[in-house]
Design an enzyme around this catalytic site. Structure first.
Site, PDB file in Angstrom:
ATOM      1  N   HIS A 373       0.781  -1.234   0.000  1.00 27.38           N
ATOM      2  CA  HIS A 373       0.000   0.000   0.000  1.00 27.38           C
ATOM      3  C   HIS A 373       0.813   1.286   0.000  1.00 27.38           C
ATOM      4  O   HIS A 373       0.266   2.358  -0.285  1.00 27.38           O
ATOM      5  CB  HIS A 373      -0.933   0.012   1.210  1.00 27.38           C
ATOM      6  CG  HIS A 373      -2.315   0.483   0.895  1.00 27.38           C
ATOM      7  ND1 HIS A 373      -2.587   1.456  -0.038  1.00 27.38           N
ATOM      8  CD2 HIS A 373      -3.523   0.103   1.394  1.00 27.38           C
ATOM      9  CE1 HIS A 373      -3.891   1.665  -0.093  1.00 27.38           C
ATOM     10  NE2 HIS A 373      -4.479   0.857   0.760  1.00 27.38           N
ATOM     11  N   TYR A 487     -14.582   4.765   9.470  1.00 30.37           N
ATOM     12  CA  TYR A 487     -13.680   5.275   8.436  1.00 30.37           C
ATOM     13  C   TYR A 487     -14.138   4.798   7.059  1.00 30.37           C
ATOM     14  O   TYR A 487     -14.455   3.632   6.875  1.00 30.37           O
ATOM     15  CB  TYR A 487     -12.268   4.761   8.706  1.00 30.37           C
ATOM     16  CG  TYR A 487     -11.220   5.185   7.705  1.00 30.37           C
ATOM     17  CD1 TYR A 487     -10.461   6.327   7.914  1.00 30.37           C
ATOM     18  CD2 TYR A 487     -10.978   4.440   6.555  1.00 30.37           C
ATOM     19  CE1 TYR A 487      -9.488   6.716   7.001  1.00 30.37           C
ATOM     20  CE2 TYR A 487     -10.009   4.823   5.641  1.00 30.37           C
ATOM     21  CZ  TYR A 487      -9.270   5.965   5.870  1.00 30.37           C
ATOM     22  OH  TYR A 487      -8.313   6.343   4.963  1.00 30.37           O
ATOM     23  N   THR A 500      -5.530  10.546  -0.489  1.00 29.13           N
ATOM     24  CA  THR A 500      -6.865  10.253   0.026  1.00 29.13           C
ATOM     25  C   THR A 500      -7.303  11.287   1.049  1.00 29.13           C
ATOM     26  O   THR A 500      -6.493  12.011   1.610  1.00 29.13           O
ATOM     27  CB  THR A 500      -6.904   8.876   0.725  1.00 29.13           C
ATOM     28  OG1 THR A 500      -6.076   8.920   1.879  1.00 29.13           O
ATOM     29  CG2 THR A 500      -6.450   7.766  -0.204  1.00 29.13           C
TER      30      THR A 500
END
Length: 659
Positions: A373, A487, A500
């Site tokens: 990620h 979230y 993001t």
């Protein structure tokens, strides 16, 4: 809290509120060296993408705080934005006002750019398995005979290399969000916009309601690896490498998929090499090296140093620089729960979790991507997944009847051998013990709600995403009697180097609506419940659009904290207050992905007492894939989600809600 699967659309249609990102598969795919030949260069809009701007935002949390945390709500509710305001200067206790141009630029850059975000990921010392790497599984090939492991592995490998070549040649269609496709997604517009200088091209697209998205992450898709280092890892990319890394039974193989001129090696030759690897009868190694990528990053960094100094540097270089990692598993997938476990973590022996992505193909042809990620977000991975699925199914390089090339694969395929001393063997054994103990604690379960989906909800003028989020709030309230931090991630790819922002789907509106449904449904008529759901939908749409345009509060607080640390300023009181920790302890971590190529996706919870909720809202049904650690009951939670969806649909249809 570290972001999880990041697949939210950055802008939503005004009629029904937010909806999932579902980019159509490109129309220009075909066989040969390239997937498509875009007349607009891939990075044509990149130079003129707008920079992130700071915002003015109120924070109002419905989280059930303890009494000693309530005072922080007042602090959070103050307007810290825009950053030029006096309030934000007082907030940071800065001697230099933030209206100072250089400071303002720094803050805007940090909120949008990948620099500090890279640091956040790369400084994390936890194992990247379960804590960071998510997975997305492909749908099966519509032609069942093409799901043979060798056939599908060959076709997906060739399609992945076609994507690589198309991207690097600048022939991949730029990523653009079209609000009026009839004007902007046309050959006429594309022929015109390609002549507009890159420094102005974004504005040309904007004039016809088209919004180009950032594509700066794409180059890390290939030939990239996260290298473990003490304190902070590094991202490594070597675009000159031409070989593929294949893992099977814990063994490592490499062979070239591009020739010396940069052309794709023949599909029948790739097929022959993969067949050769699948026929290798060597037993699994006693000490599978791949376990090391599941370790704590500092521990792995030290073991890797020993590995490299022990005569394995060349083999590691080939692993790190490989185009990507293809994992061939020797067993079929039993069901969707088995699929989730296998693609999220597997048994630890047949993945190199540090690679930018692992393309995993099981014995029955079930395929998925597990991706690291730090280098980028799910938007780039989903585009890749979409294109590979379309090309491999609609223009397959080989058929089930194709014969592998008559070539000496024993020469072309190199099996990597690693020299392991006692310290490394001990390190692998220890990593295995930790890994096995950790994955045993993870529970995964799922539901498929068949009563309705996107089509029905849109007809009711409700955002499908807001309905799913409301169901999660109702389920947790029913199961545990409280509202908790939630979230949902939103892409800020509308900005240059955007990463993001957070959507906070637990709102005062979802709390009121959840309490009405769960605690006192008989008190309200179906019409009143419908009105509450409409308010939830409208507010969720507002939150989503604000987040997409960089007007959430999470990244701004992150940037201010980063800036304070960079200037050596003591952390403001807000960051030390228990309420700040509580609102960032995201017990419900949610992410949705919809694509014609995706079967299912998932990730682990982000906190020990949380749920990891991957969900998809299809035209006529809703699917949820949920994970948890001990202390949370996934099956019970999903039963509550199903009950919540039933109640929501009953209310929409004017029926009484059953307690």
């Amino acid at each position: 809290m570290v972001a999880r699967l990041l697949l939210r659309a950055w802008l939503r249609g005004p009629a029904v509120g937010p909806g999932p990102l579902c980019r159509p598969l490109s129309a220009g795919s075909g066989s040969g060296e390239y997937l498509q030949r875009s007349i607009v260069p891939t990075m044509h809009y990149q130079d003129s993408l707008p920079s992130h701007q700071s915002c003015d935002h109120d924070v109002c949390s419905p989280v059930d705080f303890s009494n000693n945390c309530l005072k922080t709500i007042t602090i959070l509710s103050r307007r810290f934005w825009p950053v030029q305001t006096k309030a934000s200067c007082l907030f940071l206790n800065l001697k230099t006002p933030l209206r100072d141009t250089s400071v303002h630029r720094s803050l805007s850059w940090m909120m949008a750019s990948s620099g500090p975000w890279f640091d956040m990921y790369l400084c994390a010392r936890d194992s990247i398995v379960l804590n960071f790497n998510p997975f997305m599984a492909f749908n099966p090939d519509p032609k069942s005979e093409y799901n043979d492991q060798l056939t599908r592995a060959t076709n997906m490998t060739v399609s992945a290399i076609r994507f690589l070549k198309t991207l690097r040649a600048g022939l991949l269609e730029p990523e653009v969000f079209h609000l009026n496709p009839a004007k902007s997604d046309t050959d006429t517009f594309k022929r015109l916009i390609r002549f507009v200088p890159s420094s102005l091209s974004w504005y040309g697209a904007y004039l016809v309601n088209a919004y180009p998205l950032d594509m700066s992450q794409y180059f890390r898709l290939f030939n990239s690896t996260r290298l473990p280092k003490p304190i902070q890892d590094e991202l490594f990319t070597n675009e000159k490498a031409r070989h593929l890394l294949v893992l099977r039974k814990g063994h490592f193989y490499v062979f070239d998929v591009l020739d010396q001129d940069g052309n794709i090696v023949g599909a029948s030759e790739i097929q022959a090499h993969l067949k050769y690897i699948l026929s290798d009868s060597s037993p699994a190694p006693e000490f599978p090296l791949a376990y090391l990528t599941t370790e704590n990053r500092d521990v792995w960094a030290e073991l890797r140093r020993k590995l490299a100094s022990g005569g394995n540097e060349e083999a590691l270089r080939k692993v790190d620089s490989a185009v990507f990692c293809l994992c061939l598993d020797d067993f079929p997938i039993k069901d969707l729960i088995h699929l989730s476990h296998n693609m999220l973590h597997g048994d630890g022996t047949n993945r190199w979790f540090d690679k930018s992505f692992n393309l995993i193909i099981a014995k029955d042809g079930t395929a998925a991507i597990n991706f690291e990620h730090a280098w980028g977000d799910g938007v780039a991975v989903l585009r890749f997944l979409n294109e590979v699925f379309k090309d491999s199914t609609q223009a397959p390089a080989v058929t089930p009847q194709s014969q592998p090339a008559r070539t000496d694969s024993s020469v072309a395929v190199q099996k990597l051998n690693f020299k392991l001393n006692d310290a490394l063997k001990t390190g692998i054994s220890t990593a295995k013990e930790k890994f096995d103990a950790t994955v045993k604690t993870l529970t995964v379960d799922l539901i498929q709600f068949q009563r309705g989906g996107k089509e029905f909800l849109k007809k009711q003028k409700l955002s499908p995403d807001s309905v799913a989020q409301l169901a999660f709030q109702m389920a947790f309230l029913r199961q545990y009697g409280q509202t908790v931090a939630t979230y949902e991630s939103c892409s800020t790819a509308a900005f240059k180097h955007g990463r993001t922002e957070t959507i906070r789907p637990a709102s005062i509106f979802t709390k009121r609506c959840s309490q009405a449904f769960v605690r006192e449904p008989s008190k309200y008529s179906a019409g009143e419940l419908q009105q509450m759901m409409t308010k939830c939908s409208t507010y969720h749409g507002q939150l989503t659009k604000e987040a997409a345009m960089g007007q959430g509060f999470d990244r701004h607080l992150f940037a201010l904290r980063y800036l304070a640390a960079a200037k050596g300023i003591a952390l403001p009181e807000l960051y030390l207050d228990p309420a700040y920790g509580q609102i960032n302890h995201n017990i419900l971590s949610t992410s949705t992905l919809n694509s014609p190529a995706v079967n299912i996706g998932g990730f682990a919870p982000v906190v020990p007492d949380g749920f990891g909720i991957g969900y998809a809202i299809h035209d006529n049904w809703i699917g949820c894939n949920v994970s948890s650690y001990p202390g949370r009951n996934v099956r019970e939670f999903l039963q509550c989600v199903e009950k919540a969806l039933e109640d929501i649909f009953d209310a929409i249809e004017g029926k009484c809600i059953k307690t």
